[in-house]
Design an enzyme around this catalytic site. Structure first.
Site, PDB file in Angstrom:
ATOM      1  N   CYS A  42      -0.631   1.901  -5.004  1.00 39.63           N
ATOM      2  CA  CYS A  42      -1.368   3.093  -5.401  1.00 39.63           C
ATOM      3  C   CYS A  42      -0.375   4.244  -5.520  1.00 39.63           C
ATOM      4  CB  CYS A  42      -2.392   3.455  -4.321  1.00 39.63           C
ATOM      5  SG  CYS A  42      -3.544   2.139  -4.000  1.00 39.63           S
ATOM      6  N   HIS A  70       0.852  -1.184   0.000  1.00 38.81           N
ATOM      7  CA  HIS A  70       0.000   0.000   0.000  1.00 38.81           C
ATOM      8  C   HIS A  70       0.881   1.225   0.000  1.00 38.81           C
ATOM      9  CE1 HIS A  70      -3.802  -2.003   0.585  1.00 38.81           C
ATOM     10  NE2 HIS A  70      -3.262  -2.748   1.526  1.00 38.81           N
TER      11      HIS A  70
END
Lengths: 354, 574
Positions: free
Chosen positions: A206, A164
């Protein structure tokens, strides 16, 4: 009749000519290949594969990393040259309906965990500090060899990170972060000590493109799964296991890598085309301005595989010189090589100072 | 006191005594004065005492480093001196020339490399007359006897050379040869009866000395990593990098134990052939040798059948794929951190015998072996077909270790970068001794390694200094600083020793420089404290300092405004 016979002869002659030219082209291509092997300048390959998440719902990150690990092993990099950092809490997780497996594809087609996976840093050892220590080489002396990145100035290194992330940072195990500046500084330290020849950095998180924005050391090529402000999405959930199994970008990269074998000539430009926006929903990005060679000359196997440079041994040395026969020993083939080193023009090179 | 008393009486009742009109600037109420003083003292303590204390205690400890000396290392001038002794026999040069002996001539040349350090190569030739036993030795019949006689008295220092000048028509050398290079550090050159005898002989001596010690190629190969790449040359990428020690592993691969019962006397072969070679090379590092036998280990590539010779072959372009599948089974080097060289001997299966390696043109390679830079070598050993005749499987195979070791030692030489020298014209070369290495080849290796070590140490120190200068919150402990000092001193010592021609001590000093600089660079404590962006620094310090600083600042402002007002008032009245 005669005309058709003549025509047939012409055609066969033409076919023969084409085949001949094809054959010579193939031969010269093989020759070119062996010459090209020397063009990339590396003699060994290393891979550092990092999965920065833990917990069951981040199954896909572990599956990503293990799939890349499998491909890299299949293409030739041995375990001793791979540093694998995983939280490794998927296979034996109490929520795993199929214990001791990690699947990367729906319908449980491919178990990427297997029984010969070698995880070097597992569970709570995957920290920012350990990662930076692996990269820069500042490791305590008691660390075993398998946990070290023993690359030298002729190593091509592949670094794959997943987890992440956000704009300018990557989250490690839900407790700390690494910023893009630290990563860029770590690569600069590697470059200062010449710990790599060329580096390929792939990140699947991301806003992954923010992580390579700050690189400033030469010979680095970077790929990311999404631009700043975009999210990287996962591919497909599996109803039996109950979580998403892989991320889209890595899934398509692996499909691409499935077609590569150690002898293939596919270059990096093809890798840049993998996963267009229609399939990936995010826009993958890449950065090649720091890289010296043109990406179309860079083979995929320069980073993902381990193709050794070899040379034929043409010389031997005589081991037990027969003392009575020194005369014959004198005329070795070295005399040929004792060619003609013309003595330098003395006045020009300023030698004689008598 | 009076004012306080008057106020008190006013408060508690009693007659209000007339207070004197408060004169500006003099009779300010005491609490106010006390208050002002207190605020001023607080501010003084905070600024004078507290601020420096906070600064000092949150400083990272950085031991002082010799930054100026490190930047001075980059401009170091390396002078590599090769001491050459030139010995003239009686008839070699005209007698009037002989009168001038002994004297010394120096040839110095700058090596044109695009490297930041200037490197000069200096041949210091000491001319002298031959001693009696040398005259006697050089008038013997054959070169070999001459060498035996000459070798006894003195042991030559590393890096130095001796060149004997024999008469022009001496029969020691074959008639058309002008010079001879021996396996020890000696060479022989023909003299000339000519006015310019010394110049001509001097030129020949330089040519011979260069072939035996330093040429531009040797130095370019040593500095290959530090020079800008303009063309790829396999010679420059083949040698192992300089290291303190090396591990050599010999492996026998037997993929077909059902057909071949292979025995190799590796211990004897190592003792007879490899140990002498390694002890000749021992100045270049510590070596450890081990061996293993692997069964059912196959090469990754299927050999093709060649009907013309009814044998199997491995084409040149498939050779790069041979190594990887085998490497995972070699199990090399779990223990040490030294670089490993693997030498594999492969006995092909019965179904694929005999197996030959083909080069690019399709011709079988004579040695049936190939090597990979910085990794090692592989040789294919074909079993003699006669062995299959009488006996049933498995056949006992005794490996001919001499043939195998000839190839392996040649590969070892190549992997170490001991290249064949460029010999001058009409020069006779006797070939290496029984160990496989001439002493001056070792010298060349030591020269190259010394230069390489110095370049590496300088680069490491410079980049460490740059790094520590740039990232200001890395802690520099005392032992890191002492390693840096030691490394700098060792580099300077190595440069001095090279300039005075002591190769052995220069090499040791350069190795020490590399070890110390690497230890300093890779010290685990030099991990850059995790990056603090400026806004995070504010976020940490503001909750601590703001509650304390605001009252002090406000009262200081108030004091300042009041003082300014009181300065202005007198002007108004006057």
């Amino acid at each position: 009749m005669v005309a058709s016979c003549f025509l047939r002869k012409c055609l066969t002659a033409l076919a023969g000519l084409l085949l001949l030219s094809f054959g010579s082209l193939a031969a010269s291509q093989i020759e070119d290949q062996t010459e090209q092997f020397f063009r990339s300048g590396h003699t060994n390959n290393w891979a550092v594969l990092v999965c920065t998440s833990r917990f069951w719902f981040n199954y896909r990150h572990v599956a990503n990393t293990l799939s890349v690990y499998r491909s890299v092993k299949r293409l030739g990099i041995p375990d001793s040259h791979i540093v694998l950092m995983l939280a490794d809490d998927m296979a034996c997780n109490p929520r795993n309906p199929k214990p001791a497996t990690v699947f990367s594809h729906k319908n449980m087609e491919l178990n990427v965990y297997g029984d010969d996976v070698e995880v070097d840093y597992r569970s709570y050892e995957v920290t920012v500090e350990n990662f930076l220590r692996v990269l820069t080489g500042r490791i305590p002396p008691s660390t075993p060899r398998s946990k070290r990145l023993l690359s030298d100035d002729r190593s091509n290194i592949l670094i794959y990170m997943t987890g992440h992330g956000g704009n300018g940072f990557l989250k490690f195990q839900d407790s700390e972060e690494i910023t893009n500046i630290e990563l860029a500084d770590a690569f600069e330290q590697m470059w200062q000590k010449r710990r790599y020849n060329e580096l390929l950095f792939i990140i699947d998180t991301c806003q992954g493109a923010s992580m390579y924005e700050r690189f400033y050391s030469p010979n680095i090529m970077a790929l990311a799964s999404s631009q700043v402000g975009e999210d990287s999405l996962s591919h497909q959930p599996d109803p039996a296991i109950g979580v998403h199994l892989m991320d889209r970008y890595t899934f398509y990269v692996l499909e691409f890598l499935e077609e590569i074998n150690p002898a293939s000539q596919t270059n990096m430009n093809d890798l840049f085309q993998v996963c267009p926006k229609s399939l990936c929903v995010s826009t993958p990005g890449h950065r090649t301005d720091l890289f010296q060679r043109d990406p179309k000359n860079v083979l995929i196997t320069d980073f993902f595989g381990s193709v050794r440079k070899v040379e034929i041994t043409t010389e031997t040395i005589r081991l037990q010189p027969d003392l009575g026969n020194m005369e014959s020993r004198f005329l070795t083939d070295l005399q040929q090589k004792g060619k003609i080193q013309p003595p330098q023009d003395i006045r020009k090179s300023g030698w004689m100072r008598n | 006191m009076r004012v306080a008393g008057a106020r008190l009486r006013q408060v508690w009742g009693g007659q209000p005594s007339p207070l004197p009109a408060p004169q500006v600037g003099t009779s300010v109420p005491l609490e106010v004065v006390r208050g002002k003083r207190a605020a001023l003292f607080f501010a003084a303590v905070a600024i004078v005492l507290g601020l420096p204390l906070w600064w000092k205690t949150t400083e990272t400890y950085r031991a002082p480093l010799p930054y100026s000396e490190i930047s001075g290392l980059n401009a170091l001038q390396l002078r590599l001196m090769v001491p050459v002794t030139v010995v003239f026999t009686r008839e070699s040069v005209p007698s009037d020339a002989q009168e001038k002996l002994p004297f010394t001539v120096v040839h110095e040349r700058e090596i044109p490399l695009k490297y930041k350090m200037k490197i000069k190569c200096r041949f210091q030739k000491a001319y002298r007359r031959a001693l009696d036993h040398e005259e006697e030795a050089l008038s013997l019949g054959s070169m070999q006897e001459a060498e035996t006689m000459l070798a006894e008295p003195q042991e030559q220092a590393e890096g130095s050379l001796t060149v004997y000048v024999i008469p022009e028509h001496s029969s020691l050398l074959p008639q058309d040869m002008m010079s001879y290079i021996g396996p020890e550090r000696t060479a022989v050159v023909r003299g000339i009866m000519h006015r310019e005898a010394f110049n001509i002989v001097g030129r020949r001596v330089i040519q011979v000395a260069q072939a035996m010690s330093l040429t531009e190629d040797v130095l370019a190969a040593a500095l290959a990593d530090h020079l800008p790449e303009d063309k790829w040359s396999s010679d420059k990428r083949r040698p192992l990098k300089s290291s303190l020690g090396y591990e050599i592993t010999f492996s026998l691969l037997n993929p077909d134990p059902k057909s071949h019962d292979v025995h190799w006397d590796i211990e004897g072969a190592v003792r007879r052939y490899v140990q002498p070679f390694l002890s000749a090379l021992s100045a270049a590092g510590n070596f450890s040798v081990d061996s293993q036998i692997l069964y059912y280990a196959v090469l990754g590539v299927n050999p093709r059948f060649d009907p013309a010779s009814s044998s199997y072959y491995l084409a040149a372009h498939s050779l790069p794929h041979v190594i990887n599948p085998v490497e995972s089974r070699l199990g090399s080097s779990a223990a040490s951190l030294y670089p490993v060289l693997n030498f594999l001997l492969y006995v092909p299966e019965l179904a694929h015998s005999p197996l030959y390696i083909q080069d690019k043109d399709g011709a079988p390679v004579a040695t049936n072996a190939f090597h990979s830079p910085r990794w090692g070598g592989i040789m294919v050993y074909n079993v003699d077909p006669k062995a299959y005749n009488a006996s049933k499987l498995p056949v006992r195979v005794e490996v001919d270790m001499e043939q195998v070791m000839e190839v392996f030692l040649a590969q070892l030489r190549l992997l170490f970068g001991i290249a064949q020298p460029q010999l001058p014209v009409k020069c006779l070369f006797s070939g290496p001794k029984s160990e496989g290495l001439t002493t001056w080849e070792l010298d060349r290796l030591l020269w190259a390694r010394s230069v390489e070590n110095l370049a590496t140490a300088t680069t490491t120190l410079t980049s460490l200094a740059q790094l520590l200068g740039k990232i200001s919150n890395i802690v520099i402990k005392d032992d890191v600083a002492s390693e840096v000092y030691r490394a700098v001193a060792a580099v300077q010592k190595a440069a001095e020793e090279l300039a005075s021609g002591h190769l052995a001590s220069a090499f040791t000093a350069s190795q020490e420089a590399v070890t110390s600089s690497e230890r300093a660079f890779f010290d685990p404590s030099l991990l850059h404290l995790l990056y603090f962006p400026d806004d995070q620094k504010f976020a940490i310090y503001i909750p601590l300092f703001l509650p304390m600083a605001v009252p002090i600042l406000l009262s200081l402002v108030k004091i300042f405004l009041e003082t300014r007002k009181s300065w202005k008032k007198p002007e108004k009245i006057d």
